[in-house]
Every structure is written in structure tokens, then in C-alpha cells.
Scaffold this motif. Structure first.
Motif, PDB file in Angstrom:
ATOM      1  N   TYR A   9     -37.049 -15.217  20.754  1.00 26.97           N
ATOM      2  CA  TYR A   9     -37.961 -14.766  21.818  1.00 26.97           C
ATOM      3  C   TYR A   9     -37.364 -15.208  23.156  1.00 26.97           C
ATOM      4  O   TYR A   9     -37.042 -16.382  23.324  1.00 26.97           O
ATOM      5  N   GLY A  32     -45.332 -19.403  24.035  1.00 24.53           N
ATOM      6  CA  GLY A  32     -45.058 -18.248  23.181  1.00 24.53           C
ATOM      7  C   GLY A  32     -44.664 -18.645  21.768  1.00 24.53           C
ATOM      8  O   GLY A  32     -45.143 -18.071  20.779  1.00 24.53           O
ATOM      9  N   LYS A  80     -40.814 -12.054  28.888  1.00 30.23           N
ATOM     10  CA  LYS A  80     -42.252 -11.763  28.778  1.00 30.23           C
ATOM     11  C   LYS A  80     -42.579 -10.380  29.322  1.00 30.23           C
ATOM     12  O   LYS A  80     -42.005  -9.961  30.321  1.00 30.23           O
TER      13      LYS A  80
HETATM   14  C1  2P0 Z   1     -37.701 -19.024  20.429  1.00 35.31           C
HETATM   15  N1  2P0 Z   1     -37.411 -20.236  22.571  1.00 35.31           N
HETATM   16  O1  2P0 Z   1     -37.854 -17.891  19.960  1.00 35.31           O
HETATM   17  C2  2P0 Z   1     -36.993 -19.118  21.770  1.00 35.31           C
HETATM   18  C3  2P0 Z   1     -35.523 -19.253  21.606  1.00 35.31           C
HETATM   19  C4  2P0 Z   1     -36.306 -20.988  23.031  1.00 35.31           C
HETATM   20  C5  2P0 Z   1     -35.101 -20.229  22.664  1.00 35.31           C
HETATM   21  O2  2P0 Z   1     -39.558 -19.753  22.383  1.00 35.31           O
HETATM   22  O3  2P0 Z   1     -42.751 -19.752  28.266  1.00 35.31           O
HETATM   23  O4  2P0 Z   1     -41.464 -22.758  25.187  1.00 35.31           O
HETATM   24  O5  2P0 Z   1     -43.985 -21.350  26.809  1.00 35.31           O
HETATM   25  O6  2P0 Z   1     -43.798 -18.958  26.154  1.00 35.31           O
HETATM   26  O7  2P0 Z   1     -42.296 -20.865  23.730  1.00 35.31           O
HETATM   27  C6  2P0 Z   1     -39.056 -21.413  23.897  1.00 35.31           C
HETATM   28  O8  2P0 Z   1     -39.976 -20.811  24.728  1.00 35.31           O
HETATM   29  O9  2P0 Z   1     -41.796 -20.455  26.155  1.00 35.31           O
HETATM   30  C7  2P0 Z   1     -38.698 -20.401  22.899  1.00 35.31           C
HETATM   31  P1  2P0 Z   1     -43.152 -20.103  26.869  1.00 35.31           P
HETATM   32  P2  2P0 Z   1     -41.491 -21.290  24.878  1.00 35.31           P
HETATM   33  O10 2P0 Z   1     -38.054 -20.056  19.826  1.00 35.31           O
END
Ligand code: 2P0
Length: 328
Positions: A16, A139, A19
Motif C-alpha cells: 500500500y 491504512g 491515498k
Molecule cells: C504497507 N506501508 O502496505 C506499506 C508498505 C509501508 C510500506 O502501510 O498514512 O502507516 O497511516 O495510512 O499504514 C505504512 O503506512 O500509513 C504502510 P497511513 P501506514 O504495509
């Protein structure tokens, strides 16, 4: 009005990054992850009419100001509105891994908080609805409601009600190990939220990358279903490298790797060429996560511990989703 929940972190195999709506924290695309048995957060929430503000106690220390407290208060406000509760809350939370090590704590943290706070507020929500709520905090937290393998759906609705994770396979579906090689101490300089927003706003590679997501999700889903390790290795490494490539293409470039991160990429690929089944993935930080079948874990751990620059190795496996451990 008091409940304790535990939730585990998860590692995305299809990443991910970006957004479609910042206010509701709606992801630009789906993602697919494994929830791990280690790396857990335990959170107790108690609503209390006598409090004049929300309190956050993290690993035994009260946090009286700053972004972590603001995020928790904003999140509790969502639950208070749904439950028609006006009381403030005490949130006591602890991680079984060092928060400052740069390992994901927001995924396990907001999954545990969503479940503990809704339960304490008297709401009895489905895992899907809790997942959509956890997404508002972070997320990746949406995926930690479920154990084993989970897929985040980006959803179509403007209100985000269909932007939640769904379970793909239970923790015991596939006896894999995920070894986390720690390559640095301390927090990362560019947080995920900031890193992905900069990537989305400035990287010419962001939209082309988004166009590859559906194929990667389909390939990863099939690989998990068929327990096809080679296929999962292929899609996971390409999703990881492409996510980082889009981030490196931002202005200024967002580069999470250090020298050890890069040398471990080569070490994992070399080990695989030599016949050891393993693949790497890397999140928004310098640590390297290496997946392998359970039968190869000892050899992979030895390979990682022998690599220069590796500070420690945590051995984890697919684990359970978020759950209540005490409520009264
Ligand atoms: C993931 N990451 O899919 C990706 C890959 C980091 C790299 O999800 O802005 O802290 O709070 O929705 O969840 C890290 O992002 O971001 C993340 P927000 P989040 O795991």
C-alpha cells in the motif's frame, strides 16, 4: 466501559502506498498482507466521566502532547460519535517490540485501539466494520483485524465504508516464517504518511505503478491459495521494489534503505540461487523481512545473522487477528 484488546502487526506482500482520499484515509489501491504472531500491541481503553481529557500511556509513560496523542484523540472522537459517548478515555498501550526500532507500530496499535475502544464504548461491530474504522487511524491497521493472510479493498464508496480488509486464508493455511532483520536503531526520518504523500504528489512513477496493482493482487492471491512459494516470491519482491522505486522517484527522493538493506537484498537473492527458498520485502524503513517455508527458517536465520550490519533477527510466523482479552 473498559476493554483490553491485542493485535499484531502485519507485513504487506503487495504494498500500500498512496491515498485516494486523505481526510478519510482511503487507499489508492488494494494491498495484501500476512498478520504475524510476534510484534503485538496490547491496549486497554476505559471511558471515565471524571476525566477532562483523553490520556495516553505508552509503554508505561504518559504522553501529554504531540502527534501520537492527537491521533488517538481524533480516533476516539470517531468512536464517541458512533456510540454517543461523551466521556474521555484512558488508553494504556504497550508493544512487545521496541517502538523506536522503526518497526510498524501503527498497524497493531490502531487495530488494537479500534477493537478495545469500540468494545469499551458498548459497540459490537463486525471485523469488516472495525477494519474500516482502524483504517482511519492507519491504512495498514485495517489488515491487522484479520489473522493469517488478508487483502485490503480500496472500495468505491466516497464515505469509505467498503474500504476495509477481508480475510484470504487463516494463519495455519501455510507454515511460513517471516524473519525480521533489524539493520538500524531509532525512528525513521520520513514517516509513511508523509513519504507516500510526497511520492503521490511528485513522483512521475506513481501513476504507472498504480496501474500494476491489480495484476499483483491477483497473482499474490493465487500464490497464497495454491501455496506456491516461487510465485509469491516473484510478486512480493516486485511489488516491494516497485513501491520503493516510486518513492525514490519523488522530489526530493524518499529513500528508506541503508547499506545493509541493499546488501541483504543481494544476500537473499544469492541464497535463493543457491537453493534456499526465501524472498525479501521491505517497508517504509531500513529493516529487511525475509519469508521462507518453516523448514528453511534455521538456515535463513543463520544467513541473516552472518550478514554484516544485521543487529538482530526476530523470527515470526502467521498469527491471529485482533481479539479482546478482557472486557467488563
Ligand atoms: C504497507 N506501508 O502496505 C506499506 C508498505 C509501508 C510500506 O502501510 O498514512 O502507516 O497511516 O495510512 O499504514 C505504512 O503506512 O500509513 C504502510 P497511513 P501506514 O504495509
Amino acid at each position: 466501559m473498559k476493554a483490553t484488546a491485542i493485535a499484531h502487526s502485519n507485513i504487506a506482500l503487495v504494498k500500500y502506498w498512496g491515498k485516494r482520499d486523505v481526510a478519510l484515509n482511503l487507499p489508492a489501491a488494494g494491498s495484501l498482507s500476512v498478520t504475524l504472531d510476534g510484534l503485538s500491541t496490547t491496549t486497554t481503553v476505559s471511558f471515565d466521566d471524571s476525566l477532562d481529557g483523553d490520556r495516553l500511556i505508552l509503554d508505561g509513560q504518559e504522553i501529554t502532547e504531540g502527534r501520537p496523542l492527537d491521533r488517538v484523540v481524533t480516533f476516539l472522537d470517531l468512536i464517541r460519535a458512533e456510540a454517543e459517548v461523551t466521556a474521555c478515555a484512558t488508553v494504556e498501550t504497550s508493544n512487545d517490540f521496541p517502538t523506536a526500532a522503526g518497526l510498524a507500530s501503527s498497524a497493531s496499535g490502531f487495530a488494537a485501539l479500534a477493537l478495545a475502544a469500540t468494545t469499551a464504548a458498548g459497540l459490537d461491530w463486525s471485523k469488516e466494520r472495525l477494519s474500516a474504522l482502524a483504517r482511519r487511524g492507519s491504512g495498514s491497521a485495517a489488515r491487522s483485524l484479520f489473522g493469517g493472510f488478508a487483502e485490503m479493498k480500496p472500495g468505491l464508496r466516497p464515505d469509505g465504508a467498503d474500504a476495509h480488509a477481508v480475510p484470504i486464508a487463516d494463519a495455519d493455511h501455510w507454515d511460513l516464517r517471516c524473519l525480521v532483520a533489524l539493520t538500524a536503531r531509532g525512528e525513521k526520518k520520513v514517516g509513511s504518511t508523509q513519504g507516500m504523500q510526497r511520492t503521490q504528489a511528485t513522483s512521475p512513477f506513481f501513476n504507472p505503478w498504480l496501474a500494476t496493482m491489480d495484476d499483483d493482487l491477483t497473482a499474490a492471491r493465487q500464490a497464497v491459495e495454491n501455496r506456491d512459494f516461487g510465485a509469491l516470491a516473484g510478486v512480493a519482491e516486485r511489488s516491494c521494489l516497485r513501491m520503493h522505486a516510486t518513492a525514490i522517484g519523488a522530489d526530493p527522493g524518499v529513500l528508506y534503505w541503508n547499506a545493509t538493506t541493499t546488501s541483504l537484498i543481494h544476500a537473499v537473492r544469492h541464497a535463493r540461487d543457491e537453493g534456499l527458498p526465501c524472498f525479501f520485502t521491505i517497508d517504509a524503513g531500513p529493516h529487511v523481512k525475509v519469508f521462507c517455508p518453516a523448514s528453511s527458517a534455521t538456515d535463513v536465520e543463520a544467513m541473516l545473522r552472518d550478514s554484516s550490519g544485521v543487529l538482530d533477527v526476530l523470527v515470526t510466523r502467521p498469527g491471529q487477528g485482533a481479539r479482546i482479552i478482557e472486557a467488563r
